[in-house]
Design a protein around this motif. Structure first.
Motif, PDB file in Angstrom:
ATOM      1  N   LYS A 278       0.828  -1.203   0.000  1.00  0.00           N
ATOM      2  CA  LYS A 278       0.000   0.000   0.000  1.00  0.00           C
ATOM      3  C   LYS A 278       0.861   1.252   0.000  1.00  0.00           C
ATOM      4  CE  LYS A 278      -4.209  -1.821   2.179  1.00  0.00           C
ATOM      5  NZ  LYS A 278      -5.020  -1.866   3.426  1.00  0.00           N
ATOM      6  N   PHE A 279       1.960   1.247   0.785  1.00  0.00           N
ATOM      7  CA  PHE A 279       2.836   2.415   0.794  1.00  0.00           C
ATOM      8  C   PHE A 279       3.426   2.639  -0.599  1.00  0.00           C
ATOM      9  CE2 PHE A 279       6.431   5.089   1.424  1.00  0.00           C
ATOM     10  CZ  PHE A 279       6.114   5.895   2.512  1.00  0.00           C
ATOM     11  N   ALA A 280       3.837   1.561  -1.236  1.00  0.00           N
ATOM     12  CA  ALA A 280       4.422   1.678  -2.574  1.00  0.00           C
ATOM     13  C   ALA A 280       3.427   2.253  -3.581  1.00  0.00           C
ATOM     14  CB  ALA A 280       4.921   0.315  -3.044  1.00  0.00           C
ATOM     15  N   ALA A 281       2.157   1.831  -3.483  1.00  0.00           N
ATOM     16  CA  ALA A 281       1.156   2.257  -4.464  1.00  0.00           C
ATOM     17  C   ALA A 281       0.574   3.625  -4.159  1.00  0.00           C
ATOM     18  CB  ALA A 281       0.035   1.218  -4.530  1.00  0.00           C
ATOM     19  N   ARG A 282       0.399   3.936  -2.875  1.00  0.00           N
ATOM     20  CA  ARG A 282      -0.365   5.125  -2.493  1.00  0.00           C
ATOM     21  C   ARG A 282       0.510   6.325  -2.145  1.00  0.00           C
ATOM     22  NH1 ARG A 282      -4.764   2.314   1.646  1.00  0.00           N
ATOM     23  NH2 ARG A 282      -5.868   1.065   0.088  1.00  0.00           N
ATOM     24  N   LEU A 283       1.717   6.083  -1.645  1.00  0.00           N
ATOM     25  CA  LEU A 283       2.522   7.186  -1.129  1.00  0.00           C
ATOM     26  C   LEU A 283       3.833   7.395  -1.888  1.00  0.00           C
ATOM     27  CD1 LEU A 283       1.892   6.791   2.710  1.00  0.00           C
ATOM     28  CD2 LEU A 283       0.987   8.556   1.183  1.00  0.00           C
ATOM     29  N   MET A 284       4.451   6.346  -2.402  1.00  0.00           N
ATOM     30  CA  MET A 284       5.696   6.555  -3.135  1.00  0.00           C
ATOM     31  C   MET A 284       5.516   7.427  -4.383  1.00  0.00           C
ATOM     32  SD  MET A 284       8.378   5.831  -1.646  1.00  0.00           S
ATOM     33  CE  MET A 284       9.336   6.347  -3.070  1.00  0.00           C
ATOM     34  N   PRO A 285       4.405   7.315  -5.128  1.00  0.00           N
ATOM     35  CA  PRO A 285       4.243   8.246  -6.255  1.00  0.00           C
ATOM     36  C   PRO A 285       4.223   9.706  -5.806  1.00  0.00           C
ATOM     37  CG  PRO A 285       2.757   6.384  -6.503  1.00  0.00           C
ATOM     38  CD  PRO A 285       3.352   6.268  -5.128  1.00  0.00           C
ATOM     39  N   VAL A 286       3.711   9.973  -4.605  1.00  0.00           N
ATOM     40  CA  VAL A 286       3.699  11.341  -4.079  1.00  0.00           C
ATOM     41  C   VAL A 286       5.120  11.780  -3.727  1.00  0.00           C
ATOM     42  CG1 VAL A 286       2.799  12.850  -2.271  1.00  0.00           C
ATOM     43  CG2 VAL A 286       1.342  11.059  -3.238  1.00  0.00           C
ATOM     44  N   VAL A 287       5.900  10.864  -3.174  1.00  0.00           N
ATOM     45  CA  VAL A 287       7.304  11.182  -2.889  1.00  0.00           C
ATOM     46  C   VAL A 287       8.035  11.546  -4.174  1.00  0.00           C
ATOM     47  CG1 VAL A 287       9.499  10.252  -2.030  1.00  0.00           C
ATOM     48  CG2 VAL A 287       7.364   9.715  -0.832  1.00  0.00           C
ATOM     49  N   HIS A 288       7.888  10.707  -5.191  1.00  0.00           N
ATOM     50  CA  HIS A 288       8.543  10.975  -6.477  1.00  0.00           C
ATOM     51  C   HIS A 288       8.087  12.311  -7.068  1.00  0.00           C
ATOM     52  CE1 HIS A 288      10.814   7.316  -6.982  1.00  0.00           C
ATOM     53  NE2 HIS A 288       9.745   6.558  -6.793  1.00  0.00           N
ATOM     54  N   ALA A 289       6.790  12.577  -7.004  1.00  0.00           N
ATOM     55  CA  ALA A 289       6.271  13.819  -7.582  1.00  0.00           C
ATOM     56  C   ALA A 289       6.853  15.042  -6.884  1.00  0.00           C
ATOM     57  CB  ALA A 289       4.749  13.832  -7.510  1.00  0.00           C
ATOM     58  N   ASN A 290       6.995  14.979  -5.564  1.00  0.00           N
ATOM     59  CA  ASN A 290       7.594  16.086  -4.820  1.00  0.00           C
ATOM     60  C   ASN A 290       9.051  16.285  -5.205  1.00  0.00           C
ATOM     61  OD1 ASN A 290       6.003  17.485  -2.391  1.00  0.00           O
ATOM     62  ND2 ASN A 290       5.223  15.394  -2.583  1.00  0.00           N
ATOM     63  N   VAL A 291       9.810  15.201  -5.260  1.00  0.00           N
ATOM     64  CA  VAL A 291      11.231  15.290  -5.601  1.00  0.00           C
ATOM     65  C   VAL A 291      11.400  15.793  -7.028  1.00  0.00           C
ATOM     66  CG1 VAL A 291      13.347  13.954  -5.936  1.00  0.00           C
ATOM     67  CG2 VAL A 291      11.914  13.538  -3.922  1.00  0.00           C
ATOM     68  N   ASP A 292      10.591  15.258  -7.953  1.00  0.00           N
ATOM     69  CA  ASP A 292      10.704  15.667  -9.357  1.00  0.00           C
ATOM     70  C   ASP A 292      10.364  17.138  -9.551  1.00  0.00           C
ATOM     71  OD1 ASP A 292      11.402  13.081  -9.906  1.00  0.00           O
ATOM     72  OD2 ASP A 292       9.455  12.501 -10.740  1.00  0.00           O
ATOM     73  N   ALA A 293       9.465  17.657  -8.680  1.00  0.00           N
ATOM     74  CA  ALA A 293       9.067  19.063  -8.783  1.00  0.00           C
ATOM     75  C   ALA A 293      10.023  19.994  -8.036  1.00  0.00           C
ATOM     76  CB  ALA A 293       7.652  19.240  -8.251  1.00  0.00           C
ATOM     77  N   GLY A 294      11.082  19.426  -7.464  1.00  0.00           N
ATOM     78  CA  GLY A 294      12.047  20.242  -6.749  1.00  0.00           C
ATOM     79  C   GLY A 294      11.579  20.675  -5.374  1.00  0.00           C
ATOM     80  N   LYS A 295      10.578  19.998  -4.830  1.00  0.00           N
ATOM     81  CA  LYS A 295      10.022  20.377  -3.527  1.00  0.00           C
ATOM     82  C   LYS A 295      10.687  19.638  -2.373  1.00  0.00           C
ATOM     83  CE  LYS A 295       5.459  21.338  -5.547  1.00  0.00           C
ATOM     84  NZ  LYS A 295       5.494  22.796  -5.325  1.00  0.00           N
ATOM     85  N   GLY A 296      11.585  18.729  -2.687  1.00  0.00           N
ATOM     86  CA  GLY A 296      12.220  17.952  -1.629  1.00  0.00           C
ATOM     87  C   GLY A 296      11.345  16.817  -1.155  1.00  0.00           C
ATOM     88  N   LEU A 297      11.781  16.144  -0.110  1.00  0.00           N
ATOM     89  CA  LEU A 297      11.033  15.006   0.429  1.00  0.00           C
ATOM     90  C   LEU A 297       9.850  15.488   1.258  1.00  0.00           C
ATOM     91  CD1 LEU A 297      14.056  12.860   1.608  1.00  0.00           C
ATOM     92  CD2 LEU A 297      12.576  12.360  -0.342  1.00  0.00           C
ATOM     93  N   PRO A 298       8.664  14.906   1.079  1.00  0.00           N
ATOM     94  CA  PRO A 298       7.512  15.260   1.923  1.00  0.00           C
ATOM     95  C   PRO A 298       7.714  14.682   3.325  1.00  0.00           C
ATOM     96  CG  PRO A 298       6.924  13.492   0.410  1.00  0.00           C
ATOM     97  CD  PRO A 298       8.309  13.916   0.042  1.00  0.00           C
ATOM     98  N   PRO A 299       7.872  15.505   4.346  1.00  0.00           N
ATOM     99  CA  PRO A 299       8.348  15.012   5.645  1.00  0.00           C
ATOM    100  C   PRO A 299       7.396  14.061   6.354  1.00  0.00           C
ATOM    101  CG  PRO A 299       7.686  17.321   5.796  1.00  0.00           C
ATOM    102  CD  PRO A 299       7.693  16.968   4.344  1.00  0.00           C
TER     103      PRO A 299
END
Length: 482
Positions: free
Chosen positions: A373-394
């Motif tokens: 569930k973490f891989a499907a629901r939250l890792m895409p959000v982590v990647h999107a933040n990093v790709d947008a230059g926003k850093g890691l979502p704490p």
């Protein structure tokens, strides 16, 4: 106590004698709780306001089902809505009188095919579970009926074609991506297998409108825990009553022409019902997965280590609620594609759903299969933040650290772990070497579908949070991010 039926409902002013005589305009494959509290409830609201003036014919798609039970109550049943909406408690009970016919194709196949003879029928809806839109080797054109849902629907459509009647608006509600596209492809393959010919396939393609959908409404179903109390309140016995939350979303995607047809035949937006037509369902699917399911997954990791047992407890605690709300608005919404005001409104609605006082949603149940569930629901959000230059979502980083601390046995807090044996063993084994634990687990692509150490700074941030959890528990970390 009297059982709900037409006579009881008419005597009490819960329906009219004319309701059962509305023309059949919608054929529905599936008689389960969800469709009856979702599609049929919407049709009821449209009928109540003179915007549909038609009834539903329910087809039982499997050899076993409950159309017989529905017929025992003259196809009447009660929808019970309980929850929060716009900050206020909602408790409503309504008799649904918009099911005009039920058909069991296994008991009366001719009656099933006769549905295609009715020119009033314009819409086909289905929810045959995620496995329903699939072919079966056992399907045959002369079966009565075909085994699979696409096989049954192909038989019905062939009868319609042979009658020279117009096609349908076909609206699958099964929870798979691009369900309309998938159903259409299954029908084409089935038509070829059944030998229906090129003219039929052309009619299928050109005279029918297929749309893809996303449906969202929590439907607990029959309220077993307090059925007797509800029957006393209602003044009648209803063995088919169904409980649901007030929130509802039906996102329907297709061509501009398809969207116009949906809004013409199902004008629910005129009543403020959230039936949204769009070019694609994917943004709404992302919104649901990341803004509804994602924070659920965060709660299951973070809140349980802080001593919380249910979603309601989380939302009733000011600090924990603030943590989750900030995750939504700071970690998730900025990287989604829908308009910000729409996402903010959805986030507010999600918080109301989380806080529903009529539902006890255990975090242990949400914690089932937490790694996938973490891989499907939250890792895409982590990647999107990093790709947008926003850093890691704490807050999501902390949720990952909490997961590793729990599965690795690095905390004294007792948290139920309910995952596959292989997943749990891999993380527990890695924890034997504490120095390399975090990097070993995050680099294991068999767990996450990718090497998470490739995400810049993630391993270091998770390591820091895991150590902080070990040293002082998770509550100071929650407070710092709330």
């Amino acid at each position: 106590m009297e059982k709900l039926n037409a006579n009881v409902a008419i005597e009490r002013g819960l329906t009219t004698a004319d309701a059962a005589n509305r023309p059949i305009k919608l054929v529905q494959f599936g008689e389960g709780n969800f469709l009856r509290a979702f599609v049929d409830w919407i049709v009821q609201q449209l009928n109540n306001n003179g915007l549909f003036n038609g009834n539903v014919a329910i087809v039982q798609p499997l050899p076993t089902g409950r159309v017989a039970e529905l017929e025992q109550q003259d196809r009447l049943y009660t929808v019970i809505l309980e929850g929060l909406k716009d900050g206020k408690e909602v408790q409503s009970r309504e008799v649904i009188d918009s099911v005009g016919l039920t058909v069991d194709p296994y008991a009366d196949f001719d009656a099933y095919l006769a549905l295609a003879d009715d020119p009033n029928v314009q819409i086909i809806v289905s929810n045959t579970t995620e496995a329903g839109i699939a072919l079966s080797d056992e399907d045959a054109a002369d079966a009565r009926p075909a085994k699979s849902y696409p096989g049954k629907l192909a038989q019905l459509l062939k009868r319609r074609f042979d009658n020279g009647l117009p096609g349908f608006l076909i609206v699958p509600c099964e929870l798979i991506a691009d369900n309309g596209v998938a159903l259409k492809q299954c029908l084409k393959e089935t038509s070829e297998k059944f030998g229906y010919g090129e003219d039929f396939v052309a009619w299928l393609e050109n005279e029918n409108t297929f749309v893809s959908t996303l449906v969202d409404r929590i439907v607990p179903g029959f309220p077993r825990d307090n059925a007797d109390a509800l029957w006393d309140e209602l003044g009648y016995r209803d063995d088919n009553m169904v409980k649901a939350e007030p929130f509802l979303l039906w996102a329907v995607a297709g061509s501009k022409e398809a969207q116009a047809k949906v809004n013409e035949l199902l004008p629910a937006r005129k009543l403020g019902i959230d039936l949204v037509t769009a070019d694609a369902v994917q943004p709404y699917r992302e919104r649901k997965v990341y803004l509804l399911n994602g924070p659920h997954t965060t709660m299951a990791q973070v809140a349980r280590l802080a001593g919380f047992a249910t979603v309601g407890e989380v939302m009733n605690d000011p600090t924990m609620r603030s943590f989750i709300v900030r995750e939504m608005h700071e970690d998730i919404i900025p990287v989604l594609t829908l308009p910000e005001d729409e996402l903010n409104a959805f986030a507010d609605a999600v918080c109301e759903r989380y806080a529903n006082p009529f539902v006890r949603h255990a975090l242990d149940s949400i914690g089932l299969n937490s790694v996938s569930k973490f891989a499907a629901r939250l890792m895409p959000v982590v990647h999107a933040n990093v790709d947008a230059g926003k850093g890691l979502p704490p807050r999501i980083t902390l949720a990952l650290a909490a997961l590793l601390a729990t599965y690795g046995g690095l905390t004294d807090v007792e948290v139920r772990i309910n995952d596959s044996d292989d997943v749990v063993a891999a993380i527990r084994n890695a924890a034997q070497d504490r120095a390399s634990f975090v990097t070993t687990v995050l680099s294991d692509a068999s767990l996450w579908g990718e090497d998470l150490t490739a995400v810049e700074g993630l391993a270091e941030a998770v390591e820091a949070d895991v150590k902080a959890i070990e040293d002082g528990g998770i509550k100071p970390l929650i407070e710092a991010l709330a």
